[in-house]
Scaffold this motif. Structure first.
Motif, short mmCIF file in Angstrom:
data_model
loop_
_atom_site.label_atom_id
_atom_site.label_comp_id
_atom_site.label_asym_id
_atom_site.label_seq_id
_atom_site.Cartn_x
_atom_site.Cartn_y
_atom_site.Cartn_z
N HIS A 80 13.36 -18.53 20.80
CA HIS A 80 12.47 -18.44 21.96
C HIS A 80 12.71 -17.16 22.75
O HIS A 80 11.76 -16.53 23.25
N ILE A 81 13.98 -16.76 22.86
CA ILE A 81 14.29 -15.51 23.57
C ILE A 81 13.75 -14.32 22.80
O ILE A 81 13.22 -13.36 23.38
N MET A 82 13.87 -14.36 21.47
CA MET A 82 13.32 -13.29 20.64
C MET A 82 11.81 -13.20 20.80
O MET A 82 11.24 -12.11 20.90
N ARG A 86 4.91 -10.90 13.90
CA ARG A 86 6.27 -11.40 14.08
C ARG A 86 6.30 -12.55 15.09
O ARG A 86 7.04 -13.52 14.91
N VAL A 87 5.49 -12.44 16.15
CA VAL A 87 5.41 -13.53 17.12
C VAL A 87 4.86 -14.78 16.45
O VAL A 87 5.39 -15.89 16.62
N ALA A 88 3.76 -14.61 15.69
CA ALA A 88 3.16 -15.75 15.00
C ALA A 88 4.15 -16.36 14.00
O ALA A 88 4.20 -17.59 13.84
N GLU A 89 4.93 -15.52 13.36
CA GLU A 89 5.89 -15.99 12.36
C GLU A 89 7.00 -16.83 13.01
O GLU A 89 7.37 -17.89 12.50
N LEU A 90 7.50 -16.36 14.13
CA LEU A 90 8.61 -17.05 14.79
C LEU A 90 8.15 -18.22 15.65
O LEU A 90 8.95 -19.09 15.99
N TRP A 91 6.86 -18.22 16.02
CA TRP A 91 6.37 -19.25 16.93
C TRP A 91 6.58 -20.66 16.38
O TRP A 91 6.93 -21.59 17.11
N GLY A 92 6.37 -20.81 15.09
CA GLY A 92 6.53 -22.13 14.49
C GLY A 92 7.93 -22.44 14.02
O GLY A 92 8.16 -23.50 13.42
N ALA A 138 6.61 -18.48 8.33
CA ALA A 138 7.93 -17.86 8.29
C ALA A 138 8.50 -17.82 6.88
O ALA A 138 9.41 -17.02 6.59
N ASN A 139 7.98 -18.64 6.00
CA ASN A 139 8.50 -18.71 4.63
C ASN A 139 7.48 -18.25 3.59
O ASN A 139 7.70 -18.45 2.39
N ASP A 140 6.38 -17.66 4.07
CA ASP A 140 5.36 -17.16 3.15
C ASP A 140 5.67 -15.72 2.77
O ASP A 140 5.60 -14.81 3.61
#
Length: 229
Positions: free
Chosen positions: A80-82, A153-159, A166-168
């Protein structure tokens, strides 16, 4: 844990590239005409490099927490901080684009109206060089690519790290490495040190040449600091 340690430099590195872009734009504005900018050229460096620093700090802290976490809650906190750091970077880039677009629009408007006067004579040859125009386009393209990558990167880490995105591997190979590689290649092909040559320092300080006296061969030419209008 090893994967998280790789994630930190992958996430924060583009912020260092945008810092260089901010330095370049401030010099472009001095070269083309600082009077068309909403803010002082040096403020681009102070404001946006400062925002970049904040983004770097948040992303580094978040990455460190996530990499050293031994439970899900701590790991999620780090993520969340990232994300907060990445979002702050995206917001600052949107503002940067807005100011840059406004500057370009005002220059274009003045050019069409024949009011492009008062440009610093020191940079006349630089402005006439086609490489300088290509440099500006490459700078814009590199910024846009970094922006797209940051949004990804935001979309990737959001979930979270267990999400599908994140795993695609396919989307990662498209939106992560290639975008940054292309941005770096463009900034290297039109390297500011080569484009500005010996004018990099003077443009960074907002300097211009001004003539005094008569128009003969003995005209005195001195370097003065550009006054903000």
């Amino acid at each position: 844990m090893i994967a998280f340690r790789y994630l930190v430099p992958l996430t924060v590195a583009p912020a260092l590239l945008t810092g260089g872009i901010y330095l370049c734009l401030s010099r472009v504005i001095v070269t083309v005409g600082a009077e068309f900018s909403r803010i002082k050229p040096k403020m681009y460096t102070y404001i946006f490099v400062g925002c970049d620093l904040l983004s770097l700090i948040l992303q580094s802290i978040g990455g460190a927490i996530a990499s050293m976490a031994n439970n899900t809650n701590s790991r999620d906190l780090g993520v969340h901080i990232m994300i907060a750091g990445l979002i702050s970077q995206i917001i600052s880039m949107i503002i940067f684009f807005a100011l840059w677009g406004d500057f370009a629009f005002r220059v274009k408007k003045a050019k069409n109206a024949g009011n492009l006067t008062g440009q610093a004579p020191l940079y006349e040859n630089l402005r006439a060089d086609p490489s300088f125009r290509w440099f500006q386009w490459s700078l814009f393209a590199a910024t846009l690519l970094i922006f797209i990558r940051s949004v990804y990167r935001v979309a990737e880490l959001w979930g979270g790290f267990q999400s599908h995105l994140a795993n695609d591997e396919v989307t990662f190979m498209i939106f992560e490495g290639p975008l940054i590689i292309i941005a770096v290649m463009m900034m290297t092909a039109f390297h500011p040190g080569r484009i500005f040559d010996g004018l990099w320092v003077s443009a960074g300080k907002g300097y211009r040449f001004t003539k005094h006296g008569d128009t003969g061969a003995d005209d005195k030419i001195e370097l003065i600091e550009r006054q903000w209008q």
